[in-house]
Scaffold this motif. Structure first.
Motif, short mmCIF file in Angstrom:
data_model
loop_
_atom_site.label_atom_id
_atom_site.label_comp_id
_atom_site.label_asym_id
_atom_site.label_seq_id
_atom_site.Cartn_x
_atom_site.Cartn_y
_atom_site.Cartn_z
N GLY A 9 0.36 -5.45 -10.72
CA GLY A 9 0.36 -4.39 -9.73
C GLY A 9 -0.70 -3.34 -9.98
N CYS A 10 -0.49 -2.17 -9.34
CA CYS A 10 -1.43 -1.06 -9.43
C CYS A 10 -0.67 0.16 -9.92
CB CYS A 10 -2.03 -0.79 -8.05
SG CYS A 10 -2.93 0.77 -7.96
N SER A 11 -1.26 0.89 -10.88
CA SER A 11 -0.56 2.05 -11.44
C SER A 11 -0.43 3.18 -10.42
CB SER A 11 -1.30 2.56 -12.69
OG SER A 11 -2.61 2.96 -12.32
N HIS A 12 -1.27 3.19 -9.40
CA HIS A 12 -1.20 4.23 -8.37
C HIS A 12 -0.35 3.74 -7.19
CE1 HIS A 12 -2.35 7.55 -5.86
NE2 HIS A 12 -2.98 6.78 -4.99
N ASN A 13 -0.76 2.66 -6.63
CA ASN A 13 -0.01 1.97 -5.57
C ASN A 13 0.43 2.88 -4.43
OD1 ASN A 13 0.86 -0.44 -4.52
ND2 ASN A 13 2.85 -0.44 -5.54
N ALA A 14 -0.43 3.83 -4.05
CA ALA A 14 -0.04 4.77 -3.01
C ALA A 14 -1.16 5.07 -2.03
CB ALA A 14 0.46 6.08 -3.65
N CYS A 15 -2.29 4.39 -2.13
CA CYS A 15 -3.34 4.61 -1.13
C CYS A 15 -2.81 4.13 0.22
CB CYS A 15 -4.62 3.86 -1.50
SG CYS A 15 -5.32 4.40 -3.07
N THR A 16 -3.00 4.94 1.24
CA THR A 16 -2.31 4.66 2.51
C THR A 16 -2.79 3.37 3.19
OG1 THR A 16 -3.94 6.02 3.65
CG2 THR A 16 -1.88 7.09 3.02
N PHE A 17 -4.03 2.96 2.89
CA PHE A 17 -4.61 1.81 3.59
C PHE A 17 -4.32 0.49 2.88
CE2 PHE A 17 -7.55 3.58 0.57
CZ PHE A 17 -7.97 2.48 -0.14
N CYS A 18 -3.76 0.55 1.66
CA CYS A 18 -3.73 -0.61 0.77
C CYS A 18 -2.34 -1.25 0.75
CB CYS A 18 -4.15 -0.17 -0.63
SG CYS A 18 -4.00 -1.49 -1.86
N THR A 19 -2.31 -2.55 0.94
CA THR A 19 -1.02 -3.26 0.90
C THR A 19 -1.01 -4.35 -0.19
OG1 THR A 19 -1.85 -4.75 2.61
CG2 THR A 19 -0.51 -2.90 3.36
N PHE A 20 -2.05 -4.38 -1.02
CA PHE A 20 -2.19 -5.50 -1.95
C PHE A 20 -1.02 -5.64 -2.93
CE2 PHE A 20 -6.94 -4.84 -1.35
CZ PHE A 20 -7.04 -5.87 -0.44
N TYR A 21 -0.53 -4.53 -3.40
CA TYR A 21 0.47 -4.60 -4.49
C TYR A 21 1.76 -3.86 -4.12
CZ TYR A 21 -3.75 -6.09 -6.84
OH TYR A 21 -4.91 -6.75 -7.17
N GLN A 22 2.00 -3.73 -2.80
CA GLN A 22 3.12 -2.91 -2.33
C GLN A 22 4.44 -3.26 -3.01
OE1 GLN A 22 3.04 -3.32 1.94
NE2 GLN A 22 2.52 -1.17 2.24
N ASP A 57 -4.15 -6.77 -13.12
CA ASP A 57 -4.41 -6.76 -11.68
C ASP A 57 -5.39 -5.63 -11.32
OD1 ASP A 57 -2.95 -8.96 -10.80
OD2 ASP A 57 -1.11 -7.87 -10.61
N ALA A 58 -4.86 -4.69 -10.48
CA ALA A 58 -5.77 -3.73 -9.85
C ALA A 58 -6.33 -2.69 -10.80
CB ALA A 58 -5.05 -3.03 -8.72
N ASN A 59 -5.63 -2.38 -11.84
CA ASN A 59 -5.99 -1.18 -12.59
C ASN A 59 -5.76 -1.42 -14.07
OD1 ASN A 59 -7.07 1.24 -11.94
ND2 ASN A 59 -5.24 2.09 -10.99
N MET A 90 -14.34 3.57 -4.60
CA MET A 90 -14.72 4.96 -4.24
C MET A 90 -14.23 5.26 -2.82
SD MET A 90 -18.70 6.09 -3.65
CE MET A 90 -19.14 6.94 -2.12
N GLU A 91 -14.37 4.34 -1.93
CA GLU A 91 -13.97 4.40 -0.51
C GLU A 91 -14.82 5.40 0.28
OE1 GLU A 91 -12.38 2.00 -1.14
OE2 GLU A 91 -10.69 2.29 -2.49
N SER A 92 -14.85 6.69 -0.18
CA SER A 92 -15.61 7.71 0.54
C SER A 92 -16.03 8.80 -0.43
CB SER A 92 -14.74 8.31 1.65
OG SER A 92 -15.42 9.38 2.29
N ASN A 133 -4.88 9.38 0.48
CA ASN A 133 -4.04 9.47 -0.73
C ASN A 133 -4.65 8.71 -1.92
OD1 ASN A 133 -1.85 10.63 -2.01
ND2 ASN A 133 -0.56 8.81 -1.75
N LYS A 134 -6.00 8.78 -2.01
CA LYS A 134 -6.67 8.22 -3.19
C LYS A 134 -6.41 9.13 -4.39
CE LYS A 134 -9.31 5.36 -3.79
NZ LYS A 134 -9.13 3.95 -4.22
N PRO A 135 -6.31 8.54 -5.58
CA PRO A 135 -6.24 9.41 -6.76
C PRO A 135 -7.64 9.98 -7.04
CG PRO A 135 -6.20 7.09 -7.40
CD PRO A 135 -6.27 7.12 -5.90
S1 SF4 Z 1 -6.64 0.86 -3.24
FE1 SF4 Z 1 -6.68 0.39 -5.43
S2 SF4 Z 1 -5.85 2.29 -6.39
FE2 SF4 Z 1 -5.28 2.36 -4.24
S3 SF4 Z 1 -3.21 1.44 -4.16
FE3 SF4 Z 1 -4.70 -0.21 -3.70
S4 SF4 Z 1 -5.07 -1.18 -5.65
FE4 SF4 Z 1 -4.15 0.82 -6.10
#
Ligand code: SF4
Length: 450
Positions: free
Chosen positions: A165-178, A215-217, A318-320, A330-332
């Motif tokens: 998974g992802c330690s953040h797992n809260a970016c609004t656009f991301c569903t990879f590791y929900q 995985d992600a992080n 980075m995204e932006s 909601n990027k860290p």
């Molecule tokens: S974009 Fe990256 S940091 Fe953000 S929730 Fe998805 S895997 Fe995690």
């Protein structure tokens, strides 16, 4: 590390004729190719004999290790060529698989006087069938949790899941590791995972060019625990495998298969020889994702130590460069965190890839997103060996982004606007040293396959 004899010189080529058509077989260390006439159809198998890819009637096919198949082709749309892609149904995928193995069987039937490397390769290939690939998928899924995403240059990496998974797992656009809670493996658990991965790949390890620590992080793992996980790759594993394997020969099945009783239709089929499956950690470079916010939790000396352990490049979403957009996503961290992260990694001698999302934030953020993203990219000490990925944004159904965009009236860019933004991000970039610029590349998440 080879499944075809230690002293075979690659590539080995052989040609025959089938119904008046020429059939070429080429065996390389990392792959086996079958080509009919002018390369169509053509098929690529990994050195264990699993179908990897195909080109049939103008379409490219890639088979994933969990036995799904992605078709890619181009269509002419007026004066413009448009890339298309779609995942095949199981029946459609089976038709491509059957075609590949039928052609391999015909080649094998004619290969009596072919060089030994050709005969060995065709023997490895012809042991596979659709039911065996279906069973192989179950084996894969016992070793791996879903591999959510990789950078495009890492699709041929050997993925090793040190974390899930992802330690953040809260970016609004991301569903990879929900649905995958973040978890760090213990060294013992990781050792067992790696041993399982090596056994699964067998001689097909030769196709893998790098190690991707997933995985992600995975690099957020605190240094002492991370080093203990990397120690698993550096020592012990090879000898553990050699103790259980049978060097130099394919062993026939004599113990319960990890695939279950229905996994191997032919009980005499040779099991992939684990003795050929040692990791060469000194030769496989290491790659991984990290979020920018966590890079600074490690010192330059830490990153230098990781570089000494083989870490070659780190990928940062980075995204932006526009802080209000990063907060909305909601990027860290923020733009300064990304810049600090890149500077820290470059100071430590670790190459960097930054991923920018073209079109994210839609029309509402478009101008500020381009302006601040270009400014941030231009401030980075990027050069030769670094990568800038531009990923054209696609809303993921079910993501918070979709809900928030509707609530906040954030209109998605039309395709032409999206492509124009991609060009702007690319064209307004200025490398610190124009003679040694970083490489730009497209990052299309719809084409991800492992
Ligand atoms: S974009 Fe990256 S940091 Fe953000 S929730 Fe998805 S895997 Fe995690």
């Amino acid at each position: 590390m080879t499944g075809f004899g230690e002293d075979a010189a690659y590539p080995v080529r052989w040609q025959t004729t089938v119904e008046g058509r020429s059939l070429h077989v080429m065996v390389r260390r990392q792959a086996i190719n079958l080509l009919l006439d002018n390369d169509s159809p053509s098929f690529t198998f990994d050195p264990a004999g699993r179908l990897h890819g195909a080109f049939v009637e103008g379409r490219n096919y890639r088979r994933s290790l969990d036995n799904r198949m992605l078709a890619k082709w181009s269509e002419q749309d007026g004066t413009r060529s448009t890339r298309r892609r779609r995942w095949l149904s199981a029946d459609e995928a089976r038709a491509v698989v059957d075609l590949a193995y039928q052609m391999a069987a015909r080649a094998a039937g004619l290969a009596g006087d072919a060089p030994a490397a050709i005969r060995s390769a065709l023997e490895a290939v012809t042991g596979w069938t659709w039911p065996r690939l279906v069973a192989d998928r179950r084996w894969f899924e016992r070793i791996y949790t879903p591999v959510g995403i990789l950078p495009p240059d890492q699709y041929l990496a050997l993925v090793l899941q040190a974390t899930h998974g992802c330690s953040h797992n809260a970016c609004t656009f991301c569903t990879f590791y929900q649905d995958i809670p973040f978890r760090i493996k213990s060294p013992d658990e990781f050792r067992s995972h790696v041993a399982g991965v090596l056994d699964f790949f067998g001689p097909a390890l030769a196709m893998r060019r790098s190690i991707f620590l997933a995985d992600a992080n995975a690099l957020v793992v605190p240094m002492p625990r991370l080093l203990a996980l990397l120690d698993v790759l550096a020592d012990g594993l090879e000898s553990e495998i050699r103790e259980t394997g049978k060097p130099g020969a394919a062993a026939t099945i004599s113990e319960p298969s990890p695939l279950g009783p229905d996994a191997l239709p032919d009980p005499t089929f040779p099991h992939l020889p684990p003795a050929t499956c040692s990791l060469p950690p000194a030769t496989l470079p290491l790659f991984a994702f990290i979020d920018a916010f966590h890079v600074e939790r490690k010192s330059v000396a830490d990153w230098q130590e990781l570089r000494g352990r083989g870490l070659q490049r780190v990928y940062i979403g980075m995204e932006s460069g526009h802080d209000p957009l990063l907060r909305w996503l909601n990027k860290p961290g923020n733009a300064v965190d990304v810049l600090d992260a890149v500077q820290t990694l470059k100071t430590a001698g670790v190459a960097v890839s930054v991923i920018v999302m073209s079109g994210v934030g839609g029309a509402a953020f478009a101008d500020a997103h381009v302006r601040d993203s270009v400014a941030l990219l231009n401030a980075m000490p990027l050069g030769w060996g670094d990568l800038i990925y531009i990923s054209e944004f696609r809303e993921q159904p079910g993501s918070d982004y979709v809900r928030m965009a509707a609530q906040n009236d954030v209109r998605a860019l039309a395709p032409d606007e999206l492509h124009a933004q991609t060009r702007m991000l690319r064209n307004e970039y200025r490398a610190p040293d124009p003679n040694q610029p970083p490489q730009f590349s497209a990052y299309n998440i719809d084409e991800f396959i492992y």
